[in-house]
Enzyme design. Structure first.
Site, PDB file in Angstrom:
ATOM      1  N   GLY A  67       0.869  -1.006   0.082  1.00  0.00           N
ATOM      2  CA  GLY A  67       0.073   0.022   0.136  1.00  0.00           C
ATOM      3  C   GLY A  67       0.848   1.293   0.077  1.00  0.00           C
TER       4      GLY A  67
ATOM      5  N   GLN B  35       2.664  10.155   1.325  1.00  0.00           N
ATOM      6  CA  GLN B  35       3.980   9.350   1.387  1.00  0.00           C
ATOM      7  C   GLN B  35       4.649   9.979  -0.094  1.00  0.00           C
ATOM      8  OE1 GLN B  35       2.374   5.340   2.062  1.00  0.00           O
ATOM      9  NE2 GLN B  35       4.364   5.307   2.920  1.00  0.00           N
TER      10      GLN B  35
ATOM     11  N   HIS C  81      -2.066   7.173   7.622  1.00  0.00           N
ATOM     12  CA  HIS C  81      -1.235   7.964   6.606  1.00  0.00           C
ATOM     13  C   HIS C  81      -1.908   9.532   6.544  1.00  0.00           C
ATOM     14  CE1 HIS C  81       2.771   6.445   6.303  1.00  0.00           C
ATOM     15  NE2 HIS C  81       2.332   5.320   5.833  1.00  0.00           N
TER      16      HIS C  81
ATOM     17  N   CYS D 299       6.706   0.315   6.831  1.00  0.00           N
ATOM     18  CA  CYS D 299       6.079   1.237   6.251  1.00  0.00           C
ATOM     19  C   CYS D 299       7.280   1.709   5.132  1.00  0.00           C
ATOM     20  CB  CYS D 299       5.890   2.416   7.049  1.00  0.00           C
ATOM     21  SG  CYS D 299       5.092   3.742   6.202  1.00  0.00           S
ATOM     22  N   LEU D 300       6.946   2.088   3.890  1.00  0.00           N
ATOM     23  CA  LEU D 300       8.029   2.299   2.967  1.00  0.00           C
ATOM     24  C   LEU D 300       8.432   3.656   3.057  1.00  0.00           C
ATOM     25  CD1 LEU D 300       6.187   1.526  -0.385  1.00  0.00           C
ATOM     26  CD2 LEU D 300       7.750   0.040   0.931  1.00  0.00           C
TER      27      LEU D 300
ATOM     28  N   HIS E  44      -3.573   0.863   8.239  1.00  0.00           N
ATOM     29  CA  HIS E  44      -2.159   1.793   8.096  1.00  0.00           C
ATOM     30  C   HIS E  44      -2.276   2.856   7.030  1.00  0.00           C
ATOM     31  CE1 HIS E  44       2.342   1.394   7.883  1.00  0.00           C
ATOM     32  NE2 HIS E  44       2.010   2.132   6.869  1.00  0.00           N
ATOM     33  N   GLU E  45      -2.825   2.625   5.970  1.00  0.00           N
ATOM     34  CA  GLU E  45      -2.822   3.843   5.097  1.00  0.00           C
ATOM     35  C   GLU E  45      -3.799   5.061   5.598  1.00  0.00           C
ATOM     36  OE1 GLU E  45      -0.393   3.563   3.044  1.00  0.00           O
ATOM     37  OE2 GLU E  45      -0.267   1.759   2.993  1.00  0.00           O
TER      38      GLU E  45
END
Ligand code: CO
Length: 170
Positions: A48, A53, A139, A93-94, A135-136
């Site tokens: 994701g 991000q 963000h 997490c990226l 999670h997203e």
């Protein structure tokens, strides 16, 4: 917006801490943004990626929790309801490379969102799919994995986080 120039930004970039704004324009630029986000997500083998991000503070994320092309999904202005159950699992997490921690989250829930065509859709899911939603969506509210970490885990990844902080200032 030149989407080709977008890159994944990393902790502690302050843009990751902002609350993102709802999407109101469902135009070709939005589709191009989502397309670029899928590219960046795949390059990093993520499941994701949220718009903040890539430095765009809009309530949009892309995801694919199975790796199957038919599971590519653009999720816009998401609302999570009917949360039920609890499940702890490992997350990364990226935007925080090198950090993987166990996070306790709700398991079962409903997602109400809008697609690129501006049409409302609903899905119900649990386990990995609903974990990605949570999670997203975090963000989009400026909440990072770090904010979900216990004190012990923060200590465990102290060096890694300091390293990212040093890299950002440089
Ligand atoms: Co993330």
């Amino acid at each position: 917006m030149d989407v080709a120039k977008l890159k994944i930004i990393q902790y502690p970039d302050p843009r990751l801490k902002k609350k993102s704004k709802p999407v109101v324009n469902f135009d070709p630029d939005l589709a191009a943004l989502a397309q670029r986000m899928f590219e960046l997500m795949r390059e990093e083998e993520g499941v994701g990626l949220a718009a903040p991000q890539v430095g765009v503070n809009l309530r949009l994320f892309v995801m694919n929790h199975t790796g199957q092309p038919e599971d590519d999904r653009v999720v816009i202005n998401p609302v999570l309801t009917a949360l039920d159950g609890e499940l702890e699992n490992e997350e990364g997490c990226l935007s925080i490379p090198g950090v993987r921690v166990n996070v306790l989250r709700a398991d079962q829930m409903k997602l109400e969102a809008v697609n690129l065509a501006g049409e409302t859709f609903e899905r119900e899911a649990n386990d990995l799919e609903s974990r990605v939603w949570q999670h997203e969506t975090d963000h989009l509210d400026g909440i990072l994995l770090i904010d979900r970490m216990s004190f012990t885990e923060k200590m465990r990844f102290r060096k890694k986080l300091k390293e990212l902080e040093g890299k950002f200032k440089a």
